[in-house]
Write an enzyme that holds these catalytic residues in place. Structure first.
Site, PDB file in Angstrom:
ATOM      1  N   LYS A 244       0.832  -1.215   0.000  1.00  0.00           N
ATOM      2  CA  LYS A 244       0.000   0.000   0.000  1.00  0.00           C
ATOM      3  C   LYS A 244       0.864   1.261   0.000  1.00  0.00           C
ATOM      4  O   LYS A 244       0.345   2.370   0.023  1.00  0.00           O
ATOM      5  CB  LYS A 244      -0.910   0.009   1.232  1.00  0.00           C
ATOM      6  CG  LYS A 244      -1.981  -1.087   1.231  1.00  0.00           C
ATOM      7  CD  LYS A 244      -2.882  -0.933   2.422  1.00  0.00           C
ATOM      8  CE  LYS A 244      -3.664  -2.184   2.761  1.00  0.00           C
ATOM      9  NZ  LYS A 244      -4.725  -2.502   1.817  1.00  0.00           N
ATOM     10  N   CYS A 382     -13.876  -5.335   3.706  1.00  0.00           N
ATOM     11  CA  CYS A 382     -13.390  -6.165   4.829  1.00  0.00           C
ATOM     12  C   CYS A 382     -13.665  -5.485   6.165  1.00  0.00           C
ATOM     13  O   CYS A 382     -12.822  -5.508   7.071  1.00  0.00           O
ATOM     14  CB  CYS A 382     -11.906  -6.480   4.693  1.00  0.00           C
ATOM     15  SG  CYS A 382     -11.511  -7.413   3.233  1.00  0.00           S
TER      16      CYS A 382
HETATM   17  N1  7TS Z   1      -5.785  -3.014   7.912  1.00  0.00           N
HETATM   18  C1  7TS Z   1      -6.320  -2.039   7.176  1.00  0.00           C
HETATM   19  C2  7TS Z   1      -6.709  -0.755   7.822  1.00  0.00           C
HETATM   20  C3  7TS Z   1      -6.489  -2.224   5.808  1.00  0.00           C
HETATM   21  O1  7TS Z   1      -7.020  -1.239   5.086  1.00  0.00           O
HETATM   22  C4  7TS Z   1      -6.083  -3.443   5.223  1.00  0.00           C
HETATM   23  C5  7TS Z   1      -6.300  -3.720   3.766  1.00  0.00           C
HETATM   24  C6  7TS Z   1      -5.500  -4.412   6.039  1.00  0.00           C
HETATM   25  C7  7TS Z   1      -5.384  -4.169   7.384  1.00  0.00           C
HETATM   26  C8  7TS Z   1      -4.990  -5.703   5.501  1.00  0.00           C
HETATM   27  O2  7TS Z   1      -3.810  -5.495   4.795  1.00  0.00           O
HETATM   28  P1  7TS Z   1      -3.059  -6.696   4.072  1.00  0.00           P
HETATM   29  O3  7TS Z   1      -1.989  -6.040   3.281  1.00  0.00           O
HETATM   30  O4  7TS Z   1      -2.551  -7.606   5.125  1.00  0.00           O
HETATM   31  O5  7TS Z   1      -4.098  -7.375   3.210  1.00  0.00           O
HETATM   32  N2  7TS Z   1      -7.332  -2.981   3.211  1.00  0.00           N
HETATM   33  C9  7TS Z   1      -7.891  -3.164   1.993  1.00  0.00           C
HETATM   34  C10 7TS Z   1      -8.899  -2.336   1.510  1.00  0.00           C
HETATM   35  O6  7TS Z   1      -9.384  -1.397   2.110  1.00  0.00           O
HETATM   36  N3  7TS Z   1      -9.241  -2.765   0.289  1.00  0.00           N
HETATM   37  O7  7TS Z   1      -8.492  -3.828  -0.029  1.00  0.00           O
HETATM   38  C11 7TS Z   1      -7.644  -4.082   1.025  1.00  0.00           C
END
Ligand code: 7TS
Length: 424
Positions: A244, A382
């Protein structure tokens, strides 16, 4: 590689003065942004899901595979030494970027999800029991809910939620109701991926410290977009994802207080995380390697280091300012469409806007926008408890980053208006 540090002069759009980054230059660094999608220029507005990657990051990963691909921490030969040096130097960059306690307080994981699970297993399973409480909020991403539901089930601890208002802010009027001597861990999202709310983490950390609880911050949506100083936040654990923040997928970070990492049990067992192994018992390596079992995500960590170099060249403060301006412009232009309902508070919000269009399902909207080359997210993000709170099945969401422009927000708004004409 071209790098942009120059700012455009304040431009006026829709009556607002907006200070923006030099996106013309920045966008040249992101090869994917110049491709066409469905015959149209790509308008990428799903940065909260994942960001695009600058050529510098892609080059760094290629450099690793082309020039010094080898396993780390074990090869006694030149390319192995170089791989180890680059991998550990990426750790130093991460540590500096978030002002970590020390370099070894940075554990490389697969992403935010794995980082939170690491704490839930290595700390939670050994420190929680019946009568203890884990305190989270109603605005968490599932990755900061499910690990605690599982930990509560495994240990007999109770999971509690700080409620939110309809506008996506926490209700902290009566902290004594939630922060008690039973509270052992407070785990909360720094910036909401649905509302954009920036939570008062320092204040919450102080409330937690008053009852001797530990604090975990899910910084997946804050570290990429604003200056985050883990020590100033007053937290004990900080989790975020590389993908991200311009880095590759498959790498994330858990930053934790050194004394906690030293005391915690390992998460996964295997090579590299041990000091010595006999057939009867084993001893553990020092943190952070104690938590990095097996061959780590070497190329990805090195790529994340290059992403941080890039973010620092642009300046994270300037990125935050750019996104703040874009978000204000998006709020102004979207709210001028009568059929649009915007979620979230007007103040203390980061670079994204969730919304719904009257009588249009967000999935239908996203599909029509996709025909115009516009990528937004539609769904529950999510964060199903938020959808329950708002009493909607889903929302649409546009999320911004350093390369987005007001013109792209105009394209989005035009697309929404065409969708309304087409669907209603
Ligand atoms: N926490 C937050 C606040 C997030 O936005 C996300 C992913 C995660 C944890 C998980 O991150 P990962 O890299 O371990 O998958 N958020 C999103 C979203 O808002 N749309 O797709 C993924």
């Amino acid at each position: 590689m071209t790098l942009a540090v120059a700012r455009m002069p304040a431009v006026s759009r829709g009556g607002n003065n907006i200070r923006l980054l030099d996106t013309d230059t920045i966008r040249k660094d992101f090869p994917l942004l110049s491709r066409k999608v469905r015959g149209k220029p790509l308008t990428y507005l799903d940065n909260a899901a994942t960001s695009q990657k600058p050529q510098a990051v892609i080059n760094k990963i290629t450099e690793f595979y082309q020039q010094y691909n080898a396993n780390v921490h074990r090869a006694i030969y030149a390319i192995g030494e170089q791989a180890t040096l680059e991998y550990e130097s990426a750790r130093e960059k991460v540590a500096r970027f978030i002002n970590a306690w020390d370099t070894n307080s940075v554990v490389f994981t697969k992403g935010t999800t794995e980082s939170i699970n690491l704490v839930a297993y290595s700390w939670g399973r050994h420190n929680l029991g019946p009568g203890d409480e884990i305190l989270i909020t109603e605005m968490e991403h599932h990755s900061n809910i499910i690990p605690w539901q599982l930990a509560a089930r495994a240990t007999g601890a109770t999971l509690r939620y700080i409620p939110i208002r309809q506008n996506g802010t926490l209700t902290l009027d009566d902290p004594g109701e939630y922060f008690t001597d039973k509270t052992k861990l407070v785990a909360l999202i720094h910036q909401s991926n649905v509302f954009g709310t920036i939570n008062p983490v320092r204040e919450i950390a102080r409330l937690a410290k008053d009852v001797n609880a530990l604090v975990l911050v899910d910084a997946a949506q804050s570290v990429p977009h604003s200056p985050v100083d883990v020590r100033a936040l007053g937290c004990d654990f900080l989790a975020f994802s590389g993908h991200k923040m311009l880095g590759p997928s498959g790498v994330g970070v858990l930053c934790a207080r050194p004394e906690l990492l030293a005391a915690m049990e390992p998460f996964m067992g295997g090579g590299e995380m041990i000091n010595s192994v006999t057939m009867e018992e084993s001893t553990w390596n020092e943190p952070p390697w104690k938590f990095e079992a097996g061959t780590p995500n070497i190329a990805q960590a090195i790529g994340l280091g290059a992403a941080i170099d890039y973010l620092e060249t642009i300046s994270i403060d300037a990125i935050e300012e750019h996104e703040r301006a874009l978000t204000q412009y998006a709020l102004d232009t979207l709210s001028a469409i009568p059929e649009v309902t915007i979620y979230g508070s007007e103040v203390n919000r980061g670079g994204l806007v969730s919304f719904n269009v009257e009588n249009v399902h967000p999935h239908d909207l996203a599909q029509i926008l996709d025909q115009k080359g516009i990528a937004i997210r539609a769904g529950h993000h999510c964060a199903q408890p938020i959808m329950q709170k708002l009493d909607v099945p889903a929302t649409a969401r546009a999320s911004f980053y350093l390369y987005n422009t007001p013109a792209e927000i105009d394209v989005l708004c035009d697309g929404i208006m065409e969708s309304i004409n087409f669907l209603t």
